[in-house]
Motif scaffolding. Sequence first.
Motif, PDB file in Angstrom:
ATOM      1  N   GLY A 264       0.793  -1.232   0.000  1.00  0.00           N
ATOM      2  CA  GLY A 264       0.000   0.000   0.000  1.00  0.00           C
ATOM      3  C   GLY A 264       0.821   1.276   0.000  1.00  0.00           C
ATOM      4  N   LYS A 265       2.145   1.154   0.033  1.00  0.00           N
ATOM      5  CA  LYS A 265       2.973   2.370   0.132  1.00  0.00           C
ATOM      6  C   LYS A 265       2.957   3.173  -1.166  1.00  0.00           C
ATOM      7  CE  LYS A 265       5.862   0.947   3.920  1.00  0.00           C
ATOM      8  NZ  LYS A 265       6.929   0.034   4.301  1.00  0.00           N
ATOM      9  N   GLN A 266       2.844   2.464  -2.270  1.00  0.00           N
ATOM     10  CA  GLN A 266       2.786   3.139  -3.576  1.00  0.00           C
ATOM     11  C   GLN A 266       1.362   3.078  -4.098  1.00  0.00           C
ATOM     12  OE1 GLN A 266       5.946   1.315  -5.962  1.00  0.00           O
ATOM     13  NE2 GLN A 266       5.699   3.021  -7.374  1.00  0.00           N
ATOM     14  N   LYS A 267       0.847   4.224  -4.520  1.00  0.00           N
ATOM     15  CA  LYS A 267      -0.511   4.242  -5.086  1.00  0.00           C
ATOM     16  C   LYS A 267      -0.511   5.158  -6.304  1.00  0.00           C
ATOM     17  CE  LYS A 267      -5.339   5.144  -3.913  1.00  0.00           C
ATOM     18  NZ  LYS A 267      -6.259   5.814  -2.986  1.00  0.00           N
ATOM     19  N   LEU A 268      -0.811   4.573  -7.456  1.00  0.00           N
ATOM     20  CA  LEU A 268      -0.898   5.353  -8.691  1.00  0.00           C
ATOM     21  C   LEU A 268      -2.368   5.437  -9.056  1.00  0.00           C
ATOM     22  CD1 LEU A 268       1.985   3.498 -10.552  1.00  0.00           C
ATOM     23  CD2 LEU A 268       2.147   5.647  -9.298  1.00  0.00           C
ATOM     24  N   GLU A 269      -2.865   6.668  -9.154  1.00  0.00           N
ATOM     25  CA  GLU A 269      -4.317   6.850  -9.319  1.00  0.00           C
ATOM     26  C   GLU A 269      -4.606   7.765 -10.505  1.00  0.00           C
ATOM     27  OE1 GLU A 269      -8.023   7.681  -6.219  1.00  0.00           O
ATOM     28  OE2 GLU A 269      -5.965   8.041  -5.589  1.00  0.00           O
ATOM     29  N   THR A 270      -5.736   7.547 -11.143  1.00  0.00           N
ATOM     30  CA  THR A 270      -6.153   8.435 -12.225  1.00  0.00           C
ATOM     31  C   THR A 270      -7.655   8.690 -12.129  1.00  0.00           C
ATOM     32  OG1 THR A 270      -6.248   8.765 -14.618  1.00  0.00           O
ATOM     33  CG2 THR A 270      -6.457   6.504 -13.866  1.00  0.00           C
ATOM     34  N   THR A 271      -8.054   9.918 -12.471  1.00  0.00           N
ATOM     35  CA  THR A 271      -9.472  10.284 -12.511  1.00  0.00           C
ATOM     36  C   THR A 271      -9.737  10.911 -13.875  1.00  0.00           C
ATOM     37  OG1 THR A 271      -9.374  10.766 -10.153  1.00  0.00           O
ATOM     38  CG2 THR A 271     -11.289  11.573 -11.311  1.00  0.00           C
ATOM     39  N   GLY A 283     -11.001   3.061 -20.670  1.00  0.00           N
ATOM     40  CA  GLY A 283     -10.236   2.184 -19.769  1.00  0.00           C
ATOM     41  C   GLY A 283      -8.805   2.014 -20.238  1.00  0.00           C
ATOM     42  N   PHE A 284      -8.639   1.884 -21.541  1.00  0.00           N
ATOM     43  CA  PHE A 284      -7.310   1.723 -22.133  1.00  0.00           C
ATOM     44  C   PHE A 284      -6.457   2.959 -21.884  1.00  0.00           C
ATOM     45  CE2 PHE A 284      -4.531   2.536 -25.794  1.00  0.00           C
ATOM     46  CZ  PHE A 284      -3.693   1.425 -25.711  1.00  0.00           C
ATOM     47  N   HIS A 285      -6.999   4.149 -22.184  1.00  0.00           N
ATOM     48  CA  HIS A 285      -6.225   5.387 -22.025  1.00  0.00           C
ATOM     49  C   HIS A 285      -5.868   5.640 -20.549  1.00  0.00           C
ATOM     50  CE1 HIS A 285      -6.420   6.336 -26.180  1.00  0.00           C
ATOM     51  NE2 HIS A 285      -7.714   6.595 -26.209  1.00  0.00           N
ATOM     52  N   ALA A 286      -6.823   5.353 -19.652  1.00  0.00           N
ATOM     53  CA  ALA A 286      -6.561   5.553 -18.215  1.00  0.00           C
ATOM     54  C   ALA A 286      -5.436   4.632 -17.742  1.00  0.00           C
ATOM     55  CB  ALA A 286      -7.836   5.294 -17.414  1.00  0.00           C
ATOM     56  N   ALA A 287      -5.446   3.388 -18.221  1.00  0.00           N
ATOM     57  CA  ALA A 287      -4.411   2.424 -17.838  1.00  0.00           C
ATOM     58  C   ALA A 287      -3.052   2.821 -18.415  1.00  0.00           C
ATOM     59  CB  ALA A 287      -4.798   1.024 -18.307  1.00  0.00           C
ATOM     60  N   ARG A 288      -3.045   3.281 -19.665  1.00  0.00           N
ATOM     61  CA  ARG A 288      -1.784   3.715 -20.277  1.00  0.00           C
ATOM     62  C   ARG A 288      -1.167   4.869 -19.476  1.00  0.00           C
ATOM     63  NH1 ARG A 288       0.898   0.355 -22.364  1.00  0.00           N
ATOM     64  NH2 ARG A 288       2.341   2.079 -22.631  1.00  0.00           N
ATOM     65  N   GLU A 289      -2.019   5.783 -19.032  1.00  0.00           N
ATOM     66  CA  GLU A 289      -1.536   6.925 -18.237  1.00  0.00           C
ATOM     67  C   GLU A 289      -0.827   6.430 -16.973  1.00  0.00           C
ATOM     68  OE1 GLU A 289      -3.767   9.999 -15.479  1.00  0.00           O
ATOM     69  OE2 GLU A 289      -4.321  10.326 -17.574  1.00  0.00           O
ATOM     70  N   ILE A 290      -1.427   5.451 -16.309  1.00  0.00           N
ATOM     71  CA  ILE A 290      -0.817   4.894 -15.095  1.00  0.00           C
ATOM     72  C   ILE A 290       0.484   4.165 -15.429  1.00  0.00           C
ATOM     73  CG2 ILE A 290      -1.131   2.984 -13.446  1.00  0.00           C
ATOM     74  CD1 ILE A 290      -3.700   4.207 -12.604  1.00  0.00           C
ATOM     75  N   LEU A 291       0.465   3.377 -16.500  1.00  0.00           N
ATOM     76  CA  LEU A 291       1.673   2.631 -16.890  1.00  0.00           C
ATOM     77  C   LEU A 291       2.831   3.564 -17.216  1.00  0.00           C
ATOM     78  CD1 LEU A 291       0.018  -0.176 -19.056  1.00  0.00           C
ATOM     79  CD2 LEU A 291       1.241  -0.510 -16.889  1.00  0.00           C
ATOM     80  N   GLU A 292       2.502   4.705 -17.832  1.00  0.00           N
ATOM     81  CA  GLU A 292       3.554   5.651 -18.221  1.00  0.00           C
ATOM     82  C   GLU A 292       4.056   6.507 -17.046  1.00  0.00           C
ATOM     83  OE1 GLU A 292       1.654   7.614 -21.507  1.00  0.00           O
ATOM     84  OE2 GLU A 292       1.633   5.736 -22.645  1.00  0.00           O
ATOM     85  N   MET A 299       4.240  -2.826 -12.033  1.00  0.00           N
ATOM     86  CA  MET A 299       3.716  -4.115 -12.509  1.00  0.00           C
ATOM     87  C   MET A 299       4.823  -5.167 -12.590  1.00  0.00           C
ATOM     88  SD  MET A 299       0.445  -4.246 -12.782  1.00  0.00           S
ATOM     89  CE  MET A 299       0.552  -5.923 -13.326  1.00  0.00           C
ATOM     90  N   ILE A 300       6.030  -4.767 -13.001  1.00  0.00           N
ATOM     91  CA  ILE A 300       7.159  -5.717 -13.058  1.00  0.00           C
ATOM     92  C   ILE A 300       7.447  -6.249 -11.656  1.00  0.00           C
ATOM     93  CG2 ILE A 300       9.679  -5.877 -13.445  1.00  0.00           C
ATOM     94  CD1 ILE A 300       9.167  -3.828 -15.825  1.00  0.00           C
ATOM     95  N   GLU A 301       7.461  -5.322 -10.694  1.00  0.00           N
ATOM     96  CA  GLU A 301       7.702  -5.673  -9.286  1.00  0.00           C
ATOM     97  C   GLU A 301       6.600  -6.615  -8.778  1.00  0.00           C
ATOM     98  OE1 GLU A 301       9.636  -6.141  -6.041  1.00  0.00           O
ATOM     99  OE2 GLU A 301      10.499  -5.002  -7.704  1.00  0.00           O
TER     100      GLU A 301
END
Length: 310
Positions: A264-271, A283-292, A299-301
């Motif tokens: 829970g220490k790292q939280k990447l959020e998008t609205t 959904g795709f664009h929101a996920a890409r934003e988080i991945l970038e 996700m690798i971790e």
Amino acid sequence: MTEKTIRIGTRDSELALWQAHTVQKKLRDLGYKTEIVAVKSQGDIILDKPLYELGITGIFTKTLDIAMINGQVDIAVHSMKDVPTALPVGIVQAAVLERANTLDILVHKGSLDFLESIGTIATGSLRRQAQWLHKYPNHAVVDLRGNVNTRMQKLKDNDWSGAVFAAAGLERINLKPETFINLDWMIPAPAQGAMVVVAMANDYFTVDAVSQLNDVETEICTYIERQFLRTLEGGCTAPIGALAKYNEQEDVIEFKGALLSLDGKQKLETTKVVDVSEWKKLGFHAAREILENGGEELMIELRKQLKPNK
């Protein structure tokens, strides 16, 4: 063609049977003949055919899918949040029913003092664990598995401070106690509160019958959430929350999504708020934003941490 009886496959837990009976009543109201077939979930089914091309998760959905592929049942009813984003070859989503409560709730023992100090919370969900630890880093989280009734009993039998449940599941079978609080700060699982009915793609009679139960608004919102999940996840059960809502007044879709580390220490959020006409790629664009913005590394971790022990 003689009208056939639609056989509804379900697990035999109380909540699964409630869901199956709900679908049965709706189909009967439309004039269809139905019967319920309870399928025992077997963890030891031997898959001698390559039915599952991707890392499909829940053994519960798997058992019913195999019963359908083998011709024992015509449809299966699931809590949509338990269904992998990739369905087996030959199986299609025939309907998504109107969504119920999307909230997670904390069921507690009557006192909430522990929220200000230390406590132990039970949940089998990595998403709930990560969000709880993000908000309450001093708390401990313990694993809690089993169907809803089993988990409620385990909460009674242990000295935990509380446990996190999906409100919809408890409400559907009248198990929601007085001692609960809504966790409106917690982003639910993609498709939480929605029920999905799947059928064989080539069974046109059944697909046509079931499609009449579809709720378009729920279908679109759950599509967005599951697209977000699929784009981030790539087959790994990570702590991911997503909620899309249609705002009728303004004709927009409001979306909130998050990816967290297990602790829970790292939280990447998008609205996001987009015009309803732009829902297909939301959904795709929101996920890409988080991945970038750090999500690729996270996700690798997570994949390293969540690798099954062989």
